[in-house]
Design a protein around this motif. Structure first.
Motif, PDB file in Angstrom:
ATOM      1  N   ASN A 101     122.011 -42.816   7.103  1.00  0.00           N
ATOM      2  CA  ASN A 101     122.669 -44.108   7.221  1.00  0.00           C
ATOM      3  C   ASN A 101     124.096 -44.042   6.692  1.00  0.00           C
ATOM      4  OD1 ASN A 101     122.820 -46.947   7.614  1.00  0.00           O
ATOM      5  ND2 ASN A 101     122.418 -47.250   5.429  1.00  0.00           N
ATOM      6  N   ASN A 102     124.246 -43.350   5.570  1.00  0.00           N
ATOM      7  CA  ASN A 102     125.542 -43.203   4.938  1.00  0.00           C
ATOM      8  C   ASN A 102     126.419 -42.241   5.737  1.00  0.00           C
ATOM      9  OD1 ASN A 102     127.591 -43.264   3.110  1.00  0.00           O
ATOM     10  ND2 ASN A 102     126.479 -42.280   1.455  1.00  0.00           N
ATOM     11  N   ALA A 103     125.818 -41.157   6.219  1.00  0.00           N
ATOM     12  CA  ALA A 103     126.599 -40.112   6.888  1.00  0.00           C
ATOM     13  C   ALA A 103     126.983 -40.497   8.323  1.00  0.00           C
ATOM     14  CB  ALA A 103     125.811 -38.795   6.886  1.00  0.00           C
ATOM     15  N   TRP A 104     126.090 -41.180   9.048  1.00  0.00           N
ATOM     16  CA  TRP A 104     126.353 -41.472  10.464  1.00  0.00           C
ATOM     17  C   TRP A 104     126.453 -42.965  10.777  1.00  0.00           C
ATOM     18  CZ3 TRP A 104     123.455 -37.079   9.297  1.00  0.00           C
ATOM     19  CH2 TRP A 104     123.911 -35.887   9.871  1.00  0.00           C
ATOM     20  N   GLY A 105     126.148 -43.789   9.813  1.00  0.00           N
ATOM     21  CA  GLY A 105     126.194 -45.236  10.045  1.00  0.00           C
ATOM     22  C   GLY A 105     124.874 -45.753  10.579  1.00  0.00           C
ATOM     23  N   PRO A 106     124.624 -47.060  10.396  1.00  0.00           N
ATOM     24  CA  PRO A 106     123.329 -47.623  10.786  1.00  0.00           C
ATOM     25  C   PRO A 106     123.076 -47.577  12.286  1.00  0.00           C
ATOM     26  CG  PRO A 106     124.827 -49.351  10.021  1.00  0.00           C
ATOM     27  CD  PRO A 106     125.498 -48.054   9.728  1.00  0.00           C
ATOM     28  N   GLN A 107     124.114 -47.653  13.108  1.00  0.00           N
ATOM     29  CA  GLN A 107     123.899 -47.694  14.560  1.00  0.00           C
ATOM     30  C   GLN A 107     123.175 -46.435  15.027  1.00  0.00           C
ATOM     31  OE1 GLN A 107     126.809 -48.799  13.177  1.00  0.00           O
ATOM     32  NE2 GLN A 107     126.366 -50.931  13.609  1.00  0.00           N
ATOM     33  N   ILE A 108     123.787 -45.296  14.721  1.00  0.00           N
ATOM     34  CA  ILE A 108     123.192 -44.037  15.177  1.00  0.00           C
ATOM     35  C   ILE A 108     121.880 -43.750  14.431  1.00  0.00           C
ATOM     36  CG2 ILE A 108     123.568 -41.528  15.028  1.00  0.00           C
ATOM     37  CD1 ILE A 108     124.767 -42.719  17.516  1.00  0.00           C
ATOM     38  N   SER A 109     121.796 -44.197  13.188  1.00  0.00           N
ATOM     39  CA  SER A 109     120.566 -43.965  12.427  1.00  0.00           C
ATOM     40  C   SER A 109     119.382 -44.715  13.033  1.00  0.00           C
ATOM     41  CB  SER A 109     120.743 -44.396  10.971  1.00  0.00           C
ATOM     42  OG  SER A 109     121.709 -43.587  10.348  1.00  0.00           O
ATOM     43  N   VAL A 110     119.608 -45.916  13.523  1.00  0.00           N
ATOM     44  CA  VAL A 110     118.529 -46.651  14.195  1.00  0.00           C
ATOM     45  C   VAL A 110     117.980 -45.792  15.328  1.00  0.00           C
ATOM     46  CG1 VAL A 110     117.959 -48.621  15.675  1.00  0.00           C
ATOM     47  CG2 VAL A 110     119.359 -48.972  13.654  1.00  0.00           C
ATOM     48  N   LEU A 111     118.885 -45.256  16.144  1.00  0.00           N
ATOM     49  CA  LEU A 111     118.461 -44.471  17.304  1.00  0.00           C
ATOM     50  C   LEU A 111     117.815 -43.151  16.896  1.00  0.00           C
ATOM     51  CD1 LEU A 111     121.454 -45.156  19.702  1.00  0.00           C
ATOM     52  CD2 LEU A 111     119.115 -46.021  19.891  1.00  0.00           C
ATOM     53  N   ALA A 112     118.330 -42.523  15.850  1.00  0.00           N
ATOM     54  CA  ALA A 112     117.743 -41.248  15.412  1.00  0.00           C
ATOM     55  C   ALA A 112     116.297 -41.477  14.959  1.00  0.00           C
ATOM     56  CB  ALA A 112     118.575 -40.638  14.287  1.00  0.00           C
ATOM     57  N   GLY A 113     116.051 -42.561  14.245  1.00  0.00           N
ATOM     58  CA  GLY A 113     114.686 -42.895  13.843  1.00  0.00           C
ATOM     59  C   GLY A 113     113.814 -43.184  15.056  1.00  0.00           C
ATOM     60  N   ASP A 114     114.340 -43.979  15.986  1.00  0.00           N
ATOM     61  CA  ASP A 114     113.594 -44.286  17.218  1.00  0.00           C
ATOM     62  C   ASP A 114     113.236 -43.000  17.956  1.00  0.00           C
ATOM     63  OD1 ASP A 114     113.888 -46.956  16.683  1.00  0.00           O
ATOM     64  OD2 ASP A 114     115.395 -47.342  18.213  1.00  0.00           O
ATOM     65  N   PHE A 115     114.206 -42.110  18.033  1.00  0.00           N
ATOM     66  CA  PHE A 115     113.985 -40.869  18.785  1.00  0.00           C
ATOM     67  C   PHE A 115     112.865 -40.045  18.149  1.00  0.00           C
ATOM     68  CE2 PHE A 115     114.774 -36.519  20.108  1.00  0.00           C
ATOM     69  CZ  PHE A 115     115.000 -36.678  21.465  1.00  0.00           C
ATOM     70  N   LEU A 116     112.907 -39.910  16.821  1.00  0.00           N
ATOM     71  CA  LEU A 116     111.872 -39.125  16.140  1.00  0.00           C
ATOM     72  C   LEU A 116     110.500 -39.737  16.347  1.00  0.00           C
ATOM     73  CD1 LEU A 116     113.298 -37.968  12.706  1.00  0.00           C
ATOM     74  CD2 LEU A 116     112.227 -36.561  14.452  1.00  0.00           C
TER      75      LEU A 116
ATOM     76  N   GLY B 105     119.498 -60.449  10.214  1.00  0.00           N
ATOM     77  CA  GLY B 105     120.135 -59.290   9.584  1.00  0.00           C
ATOM     78  C   GLY B 105     119.567 -57.990  10.113  1.00  0.00           C
ATOM     79  N   PRO B 106     120.335 -56.901   9.997  1.00  0.00           N
ATOM     80  CA  PRO B 106     119.905 -55.618  10.573  1.00  0.00           C
ATOM     81  C   PRO B 106     118.660 -55.046   9.906  1.00  0.00           C
ATOM     82  CG  PRO B 106     121.976 -55.359   9.357  1.00  0.00           C
ATOM     83  CD  PRO B 106     121.688 -56.830   9.421  1.00  0.00           C
ATOM     84  N   GLN B 107     118.450 -55.333   8.627  1.00  0.00           N
ATOM     85  CA  GLN B 107     117.307 -54.731   7.933  1.00  0.00           C
ATOM     86  C   GLN B 107     116.001 -55.155   8.584  1.00  0.00           C
ATOM     87  OE1 GLN B 107     119.982 -55.965   6.208  1.00  0.00           O
ATOM     88  NE2 GLN B 107     120.694 -53.946   5.603  1.00  0.00           N
ATOM     89  N   ILE B 108     115.809 -56.459   8.676  1.00  0.00           N
ATOM     90  CA  ILE B 108     114.556 -56.966   9.242  1.00  0.00           C
ATOM     91  C   ILE B 108     114.498 -56.687  10.753  1.00  0.00           C
ATOM     92  CG2 ILE B 108     113.412 -59.152   9.819  1.00  0.00           C
ATOM     93  CD1 ILE B 108     112.612 -58.083   7.114  1.00  0.00           C
ATOM     94  N   SER B 109     115.654 -56.662  11.404  1.00  0.00           N
ATOM     95  CA  SER B 109     115.656 -56.392  12.846  1.00  0.00           C
ATOM     96  C   SER B 109     115.200 -54.962  13.149  1.00  0.00           C
ATOM     97  CB  SER B 109     117.056 -56.607  13.427  1.00  0.00           C
ATOM     98  OG  SER B 109     117.424 -57.959  13.307  1.00  0.00           O
ATOM     99  N   VAL B 110     115.596 -54.019  12.319  1.00  0.00           N
ATOM    100  CA  VAL B 110     115.114 -52.645  12.512  1.00  0.00           C
ATOM    101  C   VAL B 110     113.587 -52.650  12.524  1.00  0.00           C
ATOM    102  CG1 VAL B 110     114.895 -50.356  11.453  1.00  0.00           C
ATOM    103  CG2 VAL B 110     117.105 -51.490  11.478  1.00  0.00           C
ATOM    104  N   LEU B 111     112.996 -53.318  11.546  1.00  0.00           N
ATOM    105  CA  LEU B 111     111.539 -53.322  11.424  1.00  0.00           C
ATOM    106  C   LEU B 111     110.873 -54.107  12.546  1.00  0.00           C
ATOM    107  CD1 LEU B 111     111.169 -53.719   7.568  1.00  0.00           C
ATOM    108  CD2 LEU B 111     110.700 -51.688   8.948  1.00  0.00           C
ATOM    109  N   ALA B 112     111.488 -55.202  12.978  1.00  0.00           N
ATOM    110  CA  ALA B 112     110.900 -55.989  14.069  1.00  0.00           C
ATOM    111  C   ALA B 112     110.862 -55.144  15.344  1.00  0.00           C
ATOM    112  CB  ALA B 112     111.702 -57.270  14.293  1.00  0.00           C
ATOM    113  N   GLY B 113     111.913 -54.390  15.612  1.00  0.00           N
ATOM    114  CA  GLY B 113     111.921 -53.493  16.770  1.00  0.00           C
ATOM    115  C   GLY B 113     110.869 -52.405  16.625  1.00  0.00           C
ATOM    116  N   ASP B 114     110.800 -51.814  15.453  1.00  0.00           N
ATOM    117  CA  ASP B 114     109.791 -50.772  15.197  1.00  0.00           C
ATOM    118  C   ASP B 114     108.392 -51.327  15.425  1.00  0.00           C
ATOM    119  OD1 ASP B 114     111.788 -49.045  14.470  1.00  0.00           O
ATOM    120  OD2 ASP B 114     111.392 -49.112  12.316  1.00  0.00           O
ATOM    121  N   PHE B 115     108.177 -52.539  14.940  1.00  0.00           N
ATOM    122  CA  PHE B 115     106.850 -53.137  15.048  1.00  0.00           C
ATOM    123  C   PHE B 115     106.463 -53.350  16.514  1.00  0.00           C
ATOM    124  CE2 PHE B 115     103.687 -56.497  15.041  1.00  0.00           C
ATOM    125  CZ  PHE B 115     102.842 -56.083  14.031  1.00  0.00           C
TER     126      PHE B 115
END
Lengths: 325, 325
Positions: A101-116, B105-115
């Motif tokens: 998150n710190n190194a690449w920012g939340p945008q790309i991190s969301v996708l990296a998590g989704d991809f894994l 907010g992005p925090q809860i949105s990440v989890l809502a998408g994951d869910f």
């Protein structure tokens, strides 16, 4: 790392898992490969793969490479949640390095998590066992439920032990339990063995999480890979804090309430929290509970005959209770 | 919405899907239910469920409620990507309402998408058809690959048509294609029919995305549900922009480069972009390409005998080409 001697029955399998984990999985997308390599290389303990491999060995699995593939899938899922967790916690560090998150920012991190996560599902589908798929699908839903509830419960000092333990069971123990259960499933063991390993993993997972809670107050940053007191600073409820809220004097409970309500927690605040924790033996009480869960975990292995794998699982349980990372 | 007459062969099925979609899926986690209801209620067009249901009907599916369940799963997956997309794009609006990212907010949105994604996998596993699981697992991996590449290609005006179309195929067409393919799979059709509907969905999906591109320059905000020119403002490459970069004068191409490099795009900048687009018939060229893809899509239905479902699919293809949302 987990001592090599503990893991000796699955040394070669773990090496194969490690090799597969660091393979290029991002396909044509170099950026994804880079992030995933970064996350997977930065010193994970491979607890879930190790437990899956040992559980499979305990159950006499010797059917090919399903254990390796599924251990990889379990670690991918875990890594996916770490990446998304760091967005949720706005964490700067993970395992001593800047977080994705710190190194690449939340945008790309969301996708990296989704991809894994998506790749882990692909591995499970290729493996093609619906019982294993069900196990991991259910674990994922629980895990995310636990994470949401944890976010909702931030700063809530009135959480009961039960509510708290339920959240931890969902958040951490569900996936660890799925890994152990999978070991029995792929070895085609009868339902009672599958249930025993599911239960084993659940108790190991809760114990594991409680040690995490204790470490937030007593670990050293260089071992932990993240700042000490981080959970407290983030307003995350941990068992030692709840212990003080249950057993402490009105004055000390009030002080904890004040500190939790504070915008930021400085080093002197943290020292004060630690002093209050010590007054009520909060970390000792947490470790007492850990021992209970780990004892239950070991009891779940009772029906399995003695073997190298069983001895390793018992040693691993002890190791989890003693870990300082 | 898609005109009711077009969807008449699957009216009752779509009503069941709608009912299932708005059921409480967050379980004990009220917050999750709330977000998901919000996202699913805010006027989605249910394109993927409609295509899945019509494809299944075209193929003579009449085996129970698998079509309903899988249509729900497809829409969950789509909604999950929308929620994560909005974090990636930092979008304020989605379908005319504040985005989940904006509201929670992005925090809860990440989890809502994951869910939502995890729940969709659970539905697929309960359905228990590995071919369907494989279809959606592959589509998801492609979708995320496409999203990552799109982020990487932001502001890259030297993208070739092919590179661009590949990204759109991954990002948008993969899931639409999976929905159509699933219709054939659950009806137990031979491989050539499965392939025909897969191909149909792929071409519909690319056409669908290209219309999206065109709408970024010609739609009205109240129909589109998000600001016009949003893609351009975000530096997202769209076909009309690439058309200008391929056919425009050096001066106009230079001007587009300057505008894309600008920190923010104001209304007068956007008016200028639109004027340049018009000079080269960029939207018309995009719609020309749309017609090609949609023609190919219709051709894929050639081997299926005439039926209500087939006529509906053809009407839906036309509708997608004409849509203004």
């Amino acid at each position: 790392m987990i001592a090599e001697t503990i893991l000796s029955p699955v040394t070669s399998e773990l090496a194969l898992v490690e090799e597969r984990l660091l393979q290029d999985i991002g396909g044509d997308v170099e950026l994804i490969s880079e992030i995933i390599r970064y996350v997977l290389k930065s010193g994970g303990k491979r607890v879930r793969p190790a437990l899956l491999l040992l559980s499979a060995k305990l159950c006499g699995y010797c059917g090919g490479s399903r254990n390796i593939e599924l251990a990889v899938a379990a670690e991918y899922m875990h890594a996916a949640t770490l990446i998304h967790d760091d967005i949720i916690d706005r964490a700067d560090k993970r395992r001593g390095l800047p977080s994705a998150n710190n190194a690449w920012g939340p945008q790309i991190s969301v996708l990296a998590g989704d991809f894994l996560y998506a790749r882990s599902i692909q591995i499970l589908v290729t493996d093609g066992d619906l019982a294993v798929l069900q196990t991991f699908a259910d674990a994922t839903v629980r895990m995310i439920e636990g994470q949401v509830r944890e976010v909702q419960m931030a700063g809530n000092l009135d959480l009961t032990y039960n509510e708290y333990l339920n959240i931890m069971t969902l958040k951490t123990a569900a996936l660890i339990s799925a890994a152990c259960r999978t070991g029995a499933l792929i070895a085609d063991r009868p339902a009672e063995d599958v249930a025993a390993l599911t239960e084993f993993g659940l108790n190991v997972g809760i114990g594991f999480q409680l040690v995490d809670d204790a470490l937030d107050f007593v670990a050293e940053e260089y071992r932990l890979g993240k700042p000490v007191g981080n959970d407290f600073k983030e307003g995350k409820m941990t068992f030692p804090v709840l212990h003080v809220m249950r057993t402490g004097s009105e004055a000390d409970k009030g002080r904890i309430r004040e500190l939790v309500a504070q915008e930021t927690i400085g080093e002197s605040d943290l020292a004060e929290v630690k002093a209050i924790m010590e007054r009520y033996g909060a970390v000792a009480a947490t470790m007492e509970l850990v021992r209970n869960y780990l004892k239950k975990a070991k009891a779940s292995l009772g029906s399995f005959p003695d073997s190298d794998a069983k001895r390793s699982l018992v040693l691993m349980v002890d190791f989890i209770g003693d870990r300082d990372w």
